[in-house]
Design a protein around this motif. Structure first.
Motif, PDB file in Angstrom:
ATOM      1  N   GLN A 435       1.069  -1.552  -0.569  1.00 30.91           N
ATOM      2  CA  GLN A 435       0.111  -0.036   0.082  1.00 30.91           C
ATOM      3  C   GLN A 435       0.923   1.688  -0.223  1.00 30.91           C
ATOM      4  O   GLN A 435       0.460   1.526  -1.065  1.00 30.91           O
ATOM      5  CB  GLN A 435      -0.692  -0.121   1.599  1.00 30.91           C
ATOM      6  CG  GLN A 435      -2.157   1.092   1.452  1.00 30.91           C
ATOM      7  CD  GLN A 435      -2.209   1.129   2.231  1.00 30.91           C
ATOM      8  OE1 GLN A 435      -3.165  -0.384   3.216  1.00 30.91           O
ATOM      9  NE2 GLN A 435      -3.411   2.119   3.026  1.00 30.91           N
ATOM     10  N   ARG A 436       1.667   1.241   0.686  1.00 31.49           N
ATOM     11  CA  ARG A 436       2.547   2.672   1.160  1.00 31.49           C
ATOM     12  C   ARG A 436       3.734   2.965  -0.260  1.00 31.49           C
ATOM     13  O   ARG A 436       3.387   4.268  -0.737  1.00 31.49           O
ATOM     14  CB  ARG A 436       3.766   1.894   2.069  1.00 31.49           C
ATOM     15  CG  ARG A 436       4.258   2.697   2.577  1.00 31.49           C
ATOM     16  CD  ARG A 436       3.575   4.141   3.542  1.00 31.49           C
ATOM     17  NE  ARG A 436       2.617   2.853   4.443  1.00 31.49           N
ATOM     18  CZ  ARG A 436       3.371   2.707   5.535  1.00 31.49           C
ATOM     19  NH1 ARG A 436       4.334   2.404   5.827  1.00 31.49           N
ATOM     20  NH2 ARG A 436       2.738   1.616   6.087  1.00 31.49           N
ATOM     21  N   ILE A 437       4.007   1.859  -0.913  1.00 30.25           N
ATOM     22  CA  ILE A 437       4.861   2.310  -2.466  1.00 30.25           C
ATOM     23  C   ILE A 437       3.944   1.785  -2.986  1.00 30.25           C
ATOM     24  O   ILE A 437       4.186   3.059  -4.093  1.00 30.25           O
ATOM     25  CB  ILE A 437       5.482   0.396  -2.545  1.00 30.25           C
ATOM     26  CG1 ILE A 437       5.403  -0.776  -2.985  1.00 30.25           C
ATOM     27  CG2 ILE A 437       6.562   0.820  -1.986  1.00 30.25           C
ATOM     28  CD1 ILE A 437       5.892  -1.272  -4.010  1.00 30.25           C
ATOM     29  N   ARG A 438       2.377   1.952  -3.094  1.00 33.04           N
ATOM     30  CA  ARG A 438       1.499   2.385  -4.175  1.00 33.04           C
ATOM     31  C   ARG A 438       1.216   3.984  -4.281  1.00 33.04           C
ATOM     32  O   ARG A 438       1.046   4.481  -5.093  1.00 33.04           O
ATOM     33  CB  ARG A 438       0.131   1.127  -4.183  1.00 33.04           C
ATOM     34  CG  ARG A 438       0.567  -0.192  -4.705  1.00 33.04           C
ATOM     35  CD  ARG A 438      -0.820  -0.276  -5.484  1.00 33.04           C
ATOM     36  NE  ARG A 438      -0.649  -1.319  -6.128  1.00 33.04           N
ATOM     37  CZ  ARG A 438      -0.939  -2.577  -6.338  1.00 33.04           C
ATOM     38  NH1 ARG A 438      -1.302  -3.558  -4.825  1.00 33.04           N
ATOM     39  NH2 ARG A 438      -0.949  -3.364  -7.439  1.00 33.04           N
ATOM     40  N   GLU A 439       0.855   4.343  -2.590  1.00 33.99           N
ATOM     41  CA  GLU A 439       0.934   5.407  -2.313  1.00 33.99           C
ATOM     42  C   GLU A 439       1.752   6.839  -3.180  1.00 33.99           C
ATOM     43  O   GLU A 439       1.584   7.938  -4.237  1.00 33.99           O
ATOM     44  CB  GLU A 439       0.496   6.230  -1.419  1.00 33.99           C
ATOM     45  CG  GLU A 439      -0.477   5.774  -1.032  1.00 33.99           C
ATOM     46  CD  GLU A 439      -0.802   5.481   0.548  1.00 33.99           C
ATOM     47  OE1 GLU A 439      -1.600   4.218   1.271  1.00 33.99           O
ATOM     48  OE2 GLU A 439       0.235   5.383   1.814  1.00 33.99           O
ATOM     49  N   ARG A 440       3.020   6.122  -2.974  1.00 32.30           N
ATOM     50  CA  ARG A 440       4.287   6.815  -3.266  1.00 32.30           C
ATOM     51  C   ARG A 440       5.160   6.062  -4.428  1.00 32.30           C
ATOM     52  O   ARG A 440       5.935   5.459  -4.339  1.00 32.30           O
ATOM     53  CB  ARG A 440       5.020   7.176  -1.855  1.00 32.30           C
ATOM     54  CG  ARG A 440       4.393   7.478  -0.346  1.00 32.30           C
ATOM     55  CD  ARG A 440       5.300   8.127   0.624  1.00 32.30           C
ATOM     56  NE  ARG A 440       5.178   8.999   1.108  1.00 32.30           N
ATOM     57  CZ  ARG A 440       5.538   9.709   2.502  1.00 32.30           C
ATOM     58  NH1 ARG A 440       6.690   9.629   2.083  1.00 32.30           N
ATOM     59  NH2 ARG A 440       4.958  10.819   2.278  1.00 32.30           N
ATOM     60  N   ASP A 441       4.293   5.810  -5.486  1.00 29.51           N
ATOM     61  CA  ASP A 441       4.541   5.424  -6.517  1.00 29.51           C
ATOM     62  C   ASP A 441       5.447   6.734  -7.106  1.00 29.51           C
ATOM     63  O   ASP A 441       5.975   8.229  -6.662  1.00 29.51           O
ATOM     64  CB  ASP A 441       3.980   4.200  -7.858  1.00 29.51           C
ATOM     65  CG  ASP A 441       2.716   5.635  -8.199  1.00 29.51           C
ATOM     66  OD1 ASP A 441       2.913   6.735  -8.351  1.00 29.51           O
ATOM     67  OD2 ASP A 441       1.920   5.332  -8.887  1.00 29.51           O
ATOM     68  N   ALA A 442       5.807   6.267  -8.952  1.00 27.44           N
ATOM     69  CA  ALA A 442       6.666   6.846  -9.714  1.00 27.44           C
ATOM     70  C   ALA A 442       6.244   8.387  -9.719  1.00 27.44           C
ATOM     71  O   ALA A 442       6.405   9.066  -9.474  1.00 27.44           O
ATOM     72  CB  ALA A 442       7.759   6.746 -10.441  1.00 27.44           C
ATOM     73  N   ARG A 443       4.523   8.033 -10.153  1.00 25.58           N
ATOM     74  CA  ARG A 443       3.676   9.458 -10.601  1.00 25.58           C
ATOM     75  C   ARG A 443       3.887  10.137  -9.111  1.00 25.58           C
ATOM     76  O   ARG A 443       3.633  11.919  -9.986  1.00 25.58           O
ATOM     77  CB  ARG A 443       2.416   8.984 -10.547  1.00 25.58           C
ATOM     78  CG  ARG A 443       1.696   9.332 -11.739  1.00 25.58           C
ATOM     79  CD  ARG A 443       0.218   8.885 -12.212  1.00 25.58           C
ATOM     80  NE  ARG A 443       1.263   7.977 -12.873  1.00 25.58           N
ATOM     81  CZ  ARG A 443      -0.437   7.297 -13.101  1.00 25.58           C
ATOM     82  NH1 ARG A 443      -1.410   7.135 -13.153  1.00 25.58           N
ATOM     83  NH2 ARG A 443       0.035   6.194 -14.440  1.00 25.58           N
ATOM     84  N   HIS A 444       3.844   9.361  -8.279  1.00 26.41           N
ATOM     85  CA  HIS A 444       3.553  10.712  -6.938  1.00 26.41           C
ATOM     86  C   HIS A 444       4.968  11.665  -6.952  1.00 26.41           C
ATOM     87  O   HIS A 444       4.422  12.668  -6.634  1.00 26.41           O
ATOM     88  CB  HIS A 444       3.087   9.566  -6.077  1.00 26.41           C
ATOM     89  CG  HIS A 444       3.075  10.928  -4.845  1.00 26.41           C
ATOM     90  ND1 HIS A 444       3.699  10.976  -3.725  1.00 26.41           N
ATOM     91  CD2 HIS A 444       1.572  11.501  -4.212  1.00 26.41           C
ATOM     92  CE1 HIS A 444       3.185  11.070  -2.563  1.00 26.41           C
ATOM     93  NE2 HIS A 444       2.024  11.814  -3.251  1.00 26.41           N
ATOM     94  N   TRP A 445       5.968  11.059  -7.627  1.00 27.89           N
ATOM     95  CA  TRP A 445       7.018  11.285  -6.783  1.00 27.89           C
ATOM     96  C   TRP A 445       7.211  12.668  -8.598  1.00 27.89           C
ATOM     97  O   TRP A 445       7.428  13.959  -8.025  1.00 27.89           O
ATOM     98  CB  TRP A 445       8.175  10.638  -6.999  1.00 27.89           C
ATOM     99  CG  TRP A 445       9.674  11.216  -6.827  1.00 27.89           C
ATOM    100  CD1 TRP A 445      10.228  11.647  -6.269  1.00 27.89           C
ATOM    101  CD2 TRP A 445      10.172  11.295  -8.373  1.00 27.89           C
ATOM    102  NE1 TRP A 445      11.501  12.050  -6.173  1.00 27.89           N
ATOM    103  CE2 TRP A 445      11.292  11.716  -7.881  1.00 27.89           C
ATOM    104  CE3 TRP A 445      10.398  10.859 -10.055  1.00 27.89           C
ATOM    105  CZ2 TRP A 445      12.943  12.360  -8.479  1.00 27.89           C
ATOM    106  CZ3 TRP A 445      11.302  11.531 -10.178  1.00 27.89           C
ATOM    107  CH2 TRP A 445      12.601  11.340  -9.865  1.00 27.89           C
ATOM    108  N   LEU A 446       6.751  12.017  -9.651  1.00 26.69           N
ATOM    109  CA  LEU A 446       6.470  13.200 -10.249  1.00 26.69           C
ATOM    110  C   LEU A 446       5.660  14.755 -10.008  1.00 26.69           C
ATOM    111  O   LEU A 446       5.948  15.647  -9.951  1.00 26.69           O
ATOM    112  CB  LEU A 446       6.332  12.897 -11.739  1.00 26.69           C
ATOM    113  CG  LEU A 446       6.604  13.718 -12.966  1.00 26.69           C
ATOM    114  CD1 LEU A 446       7.359  14.100 -13.303  1.00 26.69           C
ATOM    115  CD2 LEU A 446       6.182  12.775 -14.023  1.00 26.69           C
ATOM    116  N   ASN A 447       4.074  14.440  -9.717  1.00 23.99           N
ATOM    117  CA  ASN A 447       3.262  15.798  -9.633  1.00 23.99           C
ATOM    118  C   ASN A 447       3.961  15.994  -8.801  1.00 23.99           C
ATOM    119  O   ASN A 447       3.139  17.300  -8.561  1.00 23.99           O
ATOM    120  CB  ASN A 447       1.605  14.188  -9.222  1.00 23.99           C
ATOM    121  CG  ASN A 447       1.360  13.462 -10.663  1.00 23.99           C
ATOM    122  OD1 ASN A 447       2.213  14.524 -11.576  1.00 23.99           O
ATOM    123  ND2 ASN A 447       0.683  12.786 -11.095  1.00 23.99           N
TER     124      ASN A 447
END
Ligand code: ADQ
Length: 462
Positions: A435-447
């Protein structure tokens, strides 16, 4: 949406599957999605000195602009200031810093070259995102050339406490260069806190309530944007059958054996010698583990021209030989040490086929291997992540077994705990980690980074 121009030391080949190096993996995932320009060194050295014109190539939605460097640039900027000064310094390894004035000059010269080359591709409404310790002075160089675009910086590696940073000549200049960016991104709150302490103590800056750093008239956002992976594509790769890995796994199943896996660039920050020692300690402390578990360590060579990297390679080869000599049986090899790069799909299958992911850096910005290992597990029978408390990922992945990478006994005990952990507990931990790595994935980092860069949002206001 403004065009995004990304700049990093190297530009990854977006058409290739295997990339060893967190920055290349993280950026390739993010840029494929949004598109834009990616500029950097082409990875080749030249003999002559002149201001190179960028070479332009299209790869899907991404335009790649690359420049060559000279042999002198390579020696002084890349091997010198970046990898013999900043890399050890930022990983708290003052003992390995080798400072020379020529390195600093080379570092400034190459940053000026990057700035000149970049000017020829920039449009007025671009946003610029510069990556990592190689290019700290680039915003200052661009500003001197009249560049008005918003410029962000992301540091993939740790940022050290002021008392460590202050050991290197020109440390104040380095931080003043950082202050030329509009947004400075860090992997963890610890790293951001270290910068805040430095600018308060050495530059007399004020930290505002919303986290902005005020330096005279300038306001700089310093935020924490932990890098993530493209979780879904990793899950997909891990679920796809891989013939070679399956045959090997089947053989192990028949023999009732488990596998611990480590995957790293061969770097002294990754804690590899003590990792091997911890595995040997496991076999000593728990003799019942002998013949029932093996360690597969995949280590891809990097920066082999820097002496410290030659030393670590020799140490590891000697250690794995020693452990095998001591414990191996005619049909059991305790350590399988692979000096090379593995394609990403095979890597995903190997993670899935391993009961423990063993990630023990002495200091690491984030560590994507930890996240990849989690993404690759099946919920039916997940493996256990054993993670160093000094990896940035540990700030987030609390459900891993967190260890001290300097304490061989602690690591050995936790390996045993991971190998004997009941299914229910493994599943609970896996669920939370996933759940944690899905919430903070590459897209979240970029956004989140782009919201700060494009809209000036601080995390305290979002
Ligand atoms: P790295 O120090 O390179 O990255 P890491 O984050 O673990 O460390 O990324 C390594 C990447 O390369 C992973 O995607 C991994 O799968 C791949 N890789 C490593 N060895 C490999 C091998 N032998 N074969 C195939 N692939 C291999 C830097 C910082 C990190 C930070 C990242 C991203 O040091 O702390 O997490 O950038 O910001």
């Amino acid at each position: 949406m403004n065009r995004l121009v990304v700049v990093s030391n190297r530009v990854a080949d977006l058409t290739k599957g295997a990339q060893a190096g967190g920055l290349a993996v993280g950026l390739a995932d993010s840029l494929r999605e949004r598109g834009g320009v990616w500029m950097g060194w082409d990875g080749q050295s030249l003999k002559y000195e002149e201001q190179p014109e960028p070479r332009i190539r299209k790869a899907g939605e991404v335009t790649q602009a690359t420049i060559p460097l000279t042999d002198q640039d390579y020696a002084e900027y890349y091997l010198g200031f970046a990898n013999s000064v900043l890399w050890p310094l930022f990983h708290y390894r003052l003992d390995l810093v080798e400072y020379k004035t020529a390195f600093l000059e080379g570092y400034r010269r190459v940053n000026a070259k990057f700035a000149n080359a970049l000017l020829s591709v920039l449009r007025p409404d671009d946003v610029i995102w510069i990556h990592d310790y190689h290019l700290i002075p680039l915003a200052a160089e661009l500003r001197q050339r009249g560049c008005k675009q918003r410029i962000g910086f992301f540091l993939h590696i740790p940022f050290p406490p002021p008392e460590i940073l202050a050991a290197v000549p020109r440390h104040r200049w380095l931080v003043e260069c950082l202050m030329e960016f509009d947004v400075i991104g860090f992997q963890t709150l610890t790293d951001r806190g270290n910068l805040q302490h430095y600018v308060e103590d050495h530059l007399g800056c004020e930290i505002q309530e919303d986290g902005r750093i005020k330096l005279g008239e300038r306001e700089v956002i310093a935020g924490c944007y932990p890098i993530g992976i493209d979780v879904e594509s990793f899950v997909e790769m891990a679920e796809k059958p891989n013939d070679e890995v399956q045959i090997e796994t089947h053989r192990r199943d028949i023999l009732g054996r488990r596998q611990i896996i480590g995957v790293d660039r061969l770097d002294y920050t990754k804690g590899l010698p003590d990792r091997l020692r911890a595995f040997a300690r496991l076999l000593e402390l728990y003799p019942e583990m002998r013949k029932s578990v093996a360690l597969m360590q995949i280590a891809t060579p990097t920066r082999e021209e820097v002496e410290a990297y030659v030393d670590i390679r020799k140490e590891l080869e000697a250690l794995s030989g020693e452990i095998n000599g001591r414990f191996a049986d005619f049909n059991w090899t305790p350590v399988r040490y692979i000096h090379g790069t593995v394609p990403r799909d095979a890597l995903a299958a190997l993670y899935r086929a391993s009961q423990v992911g063993f990630v023990t850096p002495l200091r690491d910005g984030m560590n994507l291997v930890a996240k990849e290992y989690v993404a690759a597990q099946s919920m039916d029978n997940p493996g256990v992540l054993v993670l160093s408390k000094f990896a940035g990922a540990a700030e987030d992945l609390h459900e891993a077994l967190i260890v001290n990478p300097y304490d061989v006994d602690d690591m050995a005990r936790n390996l045993c705990r991971a190998l004997t952990m009941p299914m229910e507990e493994r599943q609970e931990r896996q669920k939370a980690l996933m759940q944690r790595i899905r919430e903070r994935d590459a897209r979240h980092w970029l956004n989140t980074f782009m919201s700060a860069l494009e809209k000036g949002e601080t995390q305290e206001t979002t």
